[in-house]
Design a protein around this motif. Structure first.
Motif, PDB file in Angstrom:
ATOM      1  N   LEU A 118       0.867  -1.174   0.000  1.00  0.00           N
ATOM      2  CA  LEU A 118       0.000   0.000   0.000  1.00  0.00           C
ATOM      3  C   LEU A 118       0.904   1.223   0.000  1.00  0.00           C
ATOM      4  CD1 LEU A 118      -3.069   0.562   0.117  1.00  0.00           C
ATOM      5  CD2 LEU A 118      -2.836   0.753   2.600  1.00  0.00           C
ATOM      6  N   ARG A 119       1.023   1.895  -1.149  1.00  0.00           N
ATOM      7  CA  ARG A 119       2.002   2.974  -1.298  1.00  0.00           C
ATOM      8  C   ARG A 119       1.385   4.347  -1.064  1.00  0.00           C
ATOM      9  NH1 ARG A 119       6.889   1.526  -2.672  1.00  0.00           N
ATOM     10  NH2 ARG A 119       7.281  -0.505  -3.633  1.00  0.00           N
ATOM     11  N   GLU A 120       2.295   5.322  -0.863  1.00  0.00           N
ATOM     12  CA  GLU A 120       1.951   6.726  -0.636  1.00  0.00           C
ATOM     13  C   GLU A 120       1.062   6.904   0.596  1.00  0.00           C
ATOM     14  OE1 GLU A 120       1.830   9.264  -4.426  1.00  0.00           O
ATOM     15  OE2 GLU A 120       0.937   7.345  -5.066  1.00  0.00           O
ATOM     16  N   ARG A 121       1.302   6.056   1.571  1.00  0.00           N
ATOM     17  CA  ARG A 121       0.645   6.155   2.870  1.00  0.00           C
ATOM     18  C   ARG A 121       1.633   5.744   3.950  1.00  0.00           C
ATOM     19  NH1 ARG A 121      -4.599   3.691   0.188  1.00  0.00           N
ATOM     20  NH2 ARG A 121      -3.011   3.570  -1.422  1.00  0.00           N
ATOM     21  N   GLU A 122       1.397   6.223   5.161  1.00  0.00           N
ATOM     22  CA  GLU A 122       2.255   5.890   6.288  1.00  0.00           C
ATOM     23  C   GLU A 122       1.409   5.467   7.475  1.00  0.00           C
ATOM     24  OE1 GLU A 122       5.699   8.646   7.034  1.00  0.00           O
ATOM     25  OE2 GLU A 122       4.602   9.912   5.624  1.00  0.00           O
ATOM     26  N   VAL A 123       1.986   4.633   8.325  1.00  0.00           N
ATOM     27  CA  VAL A 123       1.359   4.310   9.604  1.00  0.00           C
ATOM     28  C   VAL A 123       1.605   5.480  10.550  1.00  0.00           C
ATOM     29  CG1 VAL A 123       1.417   2.798  11.623  1.00  0.00           C
ATOM     30  CG2 VAL A 123       1.546   1.826   9.310  1.00  0.00           C
ATOM     31  N   THR A 124       0.529   6.042  11.082  1.00  0.00           N
ATOM     32  CA  THR A 124       0.658   7.208  11.963  1.00  0.00           C
ATOM     33  C   THR A 124       0.401   6.882  13.425  1.00  0.00           C
ATOM     34  OG1 THR A 124      -1.651   7.777  11.511  1.00  0.00           O
ATOM     35  CG2 THR A 124       0.043   8.823  10.127  1.00  0.00           C
ATOM     36  N   GLY A 125      -0.186   5.723  13.689  1.00  0.00           N
ATOM     37  CA  GLY A 125      -0.456   5.337  15.060  1.00  0.00           C
ATOM     38  C   GLY A 125      -1.225   4.030  15.095  1.00  0.00           C
ATOM     39  N   PHE A 126      -1.540   3.565  16.290  1.00  0.00           N
ATOM     40  CA  PHE A 126      -2.268   2.309  16.421  1.00  0.00           C
ATOM     41  C   PHE A 126      -2.850   2.200  17.824  1.00  0.00           C
ATOM     42  CE2 PHE A 126       2.025   1.441  17.870  1.00  0.00           C
ATOM     43  CZ  PHE A 126       1.799   0.776  19.069  1.00  0.00           C
ATOM     44  N   THR A 127      -3.797   1.310  17.954  1.00  0.00           N
ATOM     45  CA  THR A 127      -4.281   0.863  19.261  1.00  0.00           C
ATOM     46  C   THR A 127      -4.343  -0.645  19.204  1.00  0.00           C
ATOM     47  OG1 THR A 127      -6.593   1.051  18.557  1.00  0.00           O
ATOM     48  CG2 THR A 127      -5.636   2.941  19.725  1.00  0.00           C
ATOM     49  N   GLN A 128      -3.953  -1.299  20.289  1.00  0.00           N
ATOM     50  CA  GLN A 128      -3.966  -2.754  20.290  1.00  0.00           C
ATOM     51  C   GLN A 128      -4.821  -3.286  21.431  1.00  0.00           C
ATOM     52  OE1 GLN A 128      -0.320  -4.881  21.440  1.00  0.00           O
ATOM     53  NE2 GLN A 128       0.678  -2.911  21.861  1.00  0.00           N
ATOM     54  N   ASP A 129      -5.355  -4.493  21.201  1.00  0.00           N
ATOM     55  CA  ASP A 129      -6.132  -5.173  22.229  1.00  0.00           C
ATOM     56  C   ASP A 129      -5.688  -6.630  22.269  1.00  0.00           C
ATOM     57  OD1 ASP A 129      -7.515  -6.535  20.105  1.00  0.00           O
ATOM     58  OD2 ASP A 129      -8.802  -4.768  19.881  1.00  0.00           O
ATOM     59  N   ASP A 130      -6.429  -7.462  22.958  1.00  0.00           N
ATOM     60  CA  ASP A 130      -6.013  -8.850  23.144  1.00  0.00           C
ATOM     61  C   ASP A 130      -6.018  -9.666  21.865  1.00  0.00           C
ATOM     62  OD1 ASP A 130      -5.661  -8.376  25.808  1.00  0.00           O
ATOM     63  OD2 ASP A 130      -7.597  -9.214  26.428  1.00  0.00           O
ATOM     64  N   SER A 131      -6.751  -9.221  20.863  1.00  0.00           N
ATOM     65  CA  SER A 131      -6.865 -10.021  19.646  1.00  0.00           C
ATOM     66  C   SER A 131      -6.201  -9.407  18.418  1.00  0.00           C
ATOM     67  CB  SER A 131      -8.344 -10.286  19.327  1.00  0.00           C
ATOM     68  OG  SER A 131      -9.028  -9.062  19.087  1.00  0.00           O
ATOM     69  N   GLY A 132      -5.742  -8.166  18.498  1.00  0.00           N
ATOM     70  CA  GLY A 132      -5.121  -7.563  17.334  1.00  0.00           C
ATOM     71  C   GLY A 132      -4.781  -6.102  17.501  1.00  0.00           C
ATOM     72  N   VAL A 133      -4.502  -5.452  16.376  1.00  0.00           N
ATOM     73  CA  VAL A 133      -4.054  -4.064  16.349  1.00  0.00           C
ATOM     74  C   VAL A 133      -4.858  -3.300  15.305  1.00  0.00           C
ATOM     75  CG1 VAL A 133      -2.045  -2.542  16.149  1.00  0.00           C
ATOM     76  CG2 VAL A 133      -1.722  -4.938  16.818  1.00  0.00           C
ATOM     77  N   ASP A 134      -5.412  -2.162  15.683  1.00  0.00           N
ATOM     78  CA  ASP A 134      -6.020  -1.240  14.728  1.00  0.00           C
ATOM     79  C   ASP A 134      -4.954  -0.236  14.317  1.00  0.00           C
ATOM     80  OD1 ASP A 134      -8.595  -2.362  14.763  1.00  0.00           O
ATOM     81  OD2 ASP A 134      -9.074  -1.303  16.624  1.00  0.00           O
ATOM     82  N   VAL A 135      -4.647  -0.200  13.031  1.00  0.00           N
ATOM     83  CA  VAL A 135      -3.533   0.586  12.510  1.00  0.00           C
ATOM     84  C   VAL A 135      -4.064   1.797  11.765  1.00  0.00           C
ATOM     85  CG1 VAL A 135      -1.450   0.533  11.094  1.00  0.00           C
ATOM     86  CG2 VAL A 135      -2.217  -1.556  12.257  1.00  0.00           C
ATOM     87  N   ALA A 136      -3.699   2.999  12.229  1.00  0.00           N
ATOM     88  CA  ALA A 136      -4.142   4.242  11.588  1.00  0.00           C
ATOM     89  C   ALA A 136      -3.164   4.649  10.498  1.00  0.00           C
ATOM     90  CB  ALA A 136      -4.251   5.345  12.636  1.00  0.00           C
ATOM     91  N   LEU A 137      -3.708   5.061   9.333  1.00  0.00           N
ATOM     92  CA  LEU A 137      -2.881   5.477   8.205  1.00  0.00           C
ATOM     93  C   LEU A 137      -3.009   6.976   7.958  1.00  0.00           C
ATOM     94  CD1 LEU A 137      -3.599   2.587   5.662  1.00  0.00           C
ATOM     95  CD2 LEU A 137      -1.908   2.679   7.514  1.00  0.00           C
ATOM     96  N   SER A 138      -2.028   7.506   7.228  1.00  0.00           N
ATOM     97  CA  SER A 138      -1.945   8.946   6.999  1.00  0.00           C
ATOM     98  C   SER A 138      -3.072   9.484   6.131  1.00  0.00           C
ATOM     99  CB  SER A 138      -0.598   9.291   6.354  1.00  0.00           C
ATOM    100  OG  SER A 138      -0.405   8.537   5.160  1.00  0.00           O
ATOM    101  N   ASP A 139      -3.794   8.623   5.415  1.00  0.00           N
ATOM    102  CA  ASP A 139      -4.903   9.091   4.582  1.00  0.00           C
ATOM    103  C   ASP A 139      -6.241   9.053   5.318  1.00  0.00           C
ATOM    104  OD1 ASP A 139      -5.359   6.393   4.724  1.00  0.00           O
ATOM    105  OD2 ASP A 139      -5.503   6.055   2.562  1.00  0.00           O
ATOM    106  N   GLY A 140      -6.188   8.764   6.615  1.00  0.00           N
ATOM    107  CA  GLY A 140      -7.404   8.753   7.414  1.00  0.00           C
ATOM    108  C   GLY A 140      -8.086   7.402   7.503  1.00  0.00           C
ATOM    109  N   THR A 141      -7.618   6.418   6.740  1.00  0.00           N
ATOM    110  CA  THR A 141      -8.191   5.081   6.808  1.00  0.00           C
ATOM    111  C   THR A 141      -7.462   4.273   7.887  1.00  0.00           C
ATOM    112  OG1 THR A 141      -6.703   4.204   5.118  1.00  0.00           O
ATOM    113  CG2 THR A 141      -8.787   5.159   4.371  1.00  0.00           C
TER     114      THR A 141
END
Length: 480
Positions: A118-141
């Motif tokens: 997935l190009r022209e995007r960056e990981v800007t942050g995340f939240t994790q829980d017991d089953s996985g990680v929600d990964v925030a991208l620079s395009d708002g998705t």
């Protein structure tokens, strides 16, 4: 929300190698990369060391890199060359190959493997829980993953969001680095804490110390002119820069390579001065250590505790690199006392044992993971022996092309029953009558069997019995 087993932040050498490893292990992976393509703005790394070349050979792709790189003796400590042509490895040399070409060839392999990027995007942050990680991208998705791996460089957003301390030492020196054209070709060689030499397409490569350590604005062609004048008294009519950048000797390492479902690799986990050209190499080797372990955890073959061995094995390797690069910086100054010290060091490094010790460290061929007491092979990289089997000759590294573990039985066939692991571990009956020899250590006694992990390191050594084999299989490849 799109879901993946593993999301990798950063599509440089470490991120791409990790994606390849996970894909070979049949694990769903996605790379998130800020660049529109694999093309680099600057050359960065300029070559590969012997162990990295071996790793590529283990995966069956080394010929692609050898076809474009130049095999040569590249080992050096503080500018003192060390020949490793007598080292017991099929690749007893380094390779001159710009990172831009390394990434292009690696990207071609990933295309064949079908790795999505997935190009022209960056990981800007995340939240994790017991089953996985929600990964925030620079395009708002956002994305959902079981695990997130930060391969996003020394300023890693993943490491910062994970709250992992980046401990170490602030920079003491800044260099300017550039590829330029010149009206007058200077004398090539070392000076100014760096050097001037030939680059691609007739350009000239410049790497020189500059005085403005804390500078944050963009480096310019005028800075190159000023640096040249400081060391040579003239700027050689420098013009038409292909690229200009700068770097420092900041030396830092993440105190933990894992925080829950988030892991770090490559420059996100460790940065140091580029002396010795070790950074890209240990990043690629991080990826090869982590990939198969993460795949086994994701695929529920192994418990999550297997991931703890990633930090336990790779953190000491990078810590050692940080120490040797700081040592090289310390003896790299040009005052008379340091020059005298470097002269004595050069004499010492002409002696066989000191040369082998330091060259083994720089090349990565001496890495030994602490797997307990036992045979000298235990925890070290397996030599690429030419085996004899019922089906014909077979190289050890050929057995590792699919990133699967292998048990090589060198005694009478039928001595091992690994039926509970037959879907995970290859069993090969073979003969080998040659010398068993390791870099730095020299000759070692011939084992009757060896269990080799997907990263090429030996997990168990047989002495004529199967004592400890089941425990080793369970530890590294899951319960029967």
């Amino acid at each position: 929300m799109t879901e993946h087993s593993v999301v990798i932040a950063g599509g440089g050498p470490t991120g791409m190698m990790l994606a390849a490893e996970l894909t070979l292990a049949r694990t769903d992976v996605l790379i998130v990369e800020r660049r529109a393509s694999f093309k680099l703005e600057s050359s960065r790394s300029r070559g590969l060391h012997s162990r990295t070349i071996e790793v590529l050979d283990q995966r069956g792709v080394v010929d692609r890199f050898l076809a474009e790189g130049k095999a040569m003796q590249v080992q050096a400590f503080a500018g003192i060359p060390m020949d490793i042509s007598d080292f017991p490895t099929r690749h007893n040399y380094g390779m001159a190959l710009l990172q831009s070409h390394f990434e292009r060839i690696l990207a071609g392999w990933l295309d064949e493997l079908g790795v999505p990027i997935l190009r022209e995007r960056e990981v800007t942050g995340f939240t994790q829980d017991d089953s996985g990680v929600d990964v925030a991208l620079s395009d708002g998705t956002s994305l959902r993953a079981q695990y997130l791996v930060g391969c996003d460089g020394g300023r890693s957003a993943v490491r910062k969001a994970a709250g992992i301390d980046f401990a170490g030492w602030d920079p003491t020196t800044r260099w300017i680095i550039a590829e330029v054209e010149m009206e007058e070709v200077p004398e090539f060689g070392l000076r100014g804490g760096g050097g001037i030499g030939p680059a691609e397409d007739g350009r000239v490569g410049v790497t020189l110390i500059v005085p403005d350590l804390d500078r944050t604005d963009e480096t310019t062609l005028q800075d190159v002119r000023d640096a040249l004048i400081r060391v040579d008294g003239k700027d050689y009519g420098v013009h038409s820069p292909h690229w200009i950048s700068s770097f420092t000797d900041m030396t830092r390492q993440a105190v933990a390579y894992r925080g829950g479902r988030v892991l770090l690799a490559g420059d996100a986990a460790h940065v140091h001065a580029p002396v010795g050209g070790q950074g890209l190499n240990i990043g690629v080797q991080d990826a090869v250590n982590l990939g198969w372990k993460l795949a086994q955890v994701v695929n529920a073959t192994s418990p999550v505790s297997l991931l703890d061995t990633y930090h336990a094995e790779r953190h000491p390797v990078a810590a050692r690199v940080l120490q040797n690069t700081m040592a090289q910086r310390a003896v790299g100054a040009n005052d008379e006392r340091t020059v005298a010290l470097r002269g004595i060091l050069a004499e010492v490094l002409t002696m066989d044992q000191p040369r082998k010790h330091i060259a083994g460290m720089i090349s990565g061929l001496d890495v030994a993971y602490d797997l307990g007491a036992g045979h000298p092979l235990l925890g070290r990289r397996m030599p690429d022996l030419d085996l004899v089997t019922a089906s014909g000759p077979l190289r050890v590294f050929t057995l590792l092309h699919d990133a699967r573990p292998v048990l090589i039985n060198l005694a009478e066939p039928g001595g091992f029953d690994i039926t509970p692991w037959a879907d995970r571990v290859q069993l090969i009956n073979a003969e080998y009558a040659g010398l068993w020899e390791l870099p730095v250590l020299g000759a070692v006694s011939a084992p009757t069997a060896v269990l080799i992990r997907p990263d090429g390191h030996v997990a168990w050594v047989g002495d004529g019995t199967d004592t400890g084999l089941r425990d080793a299989m369970t530890t590294w490849f899951g319960s029967p």
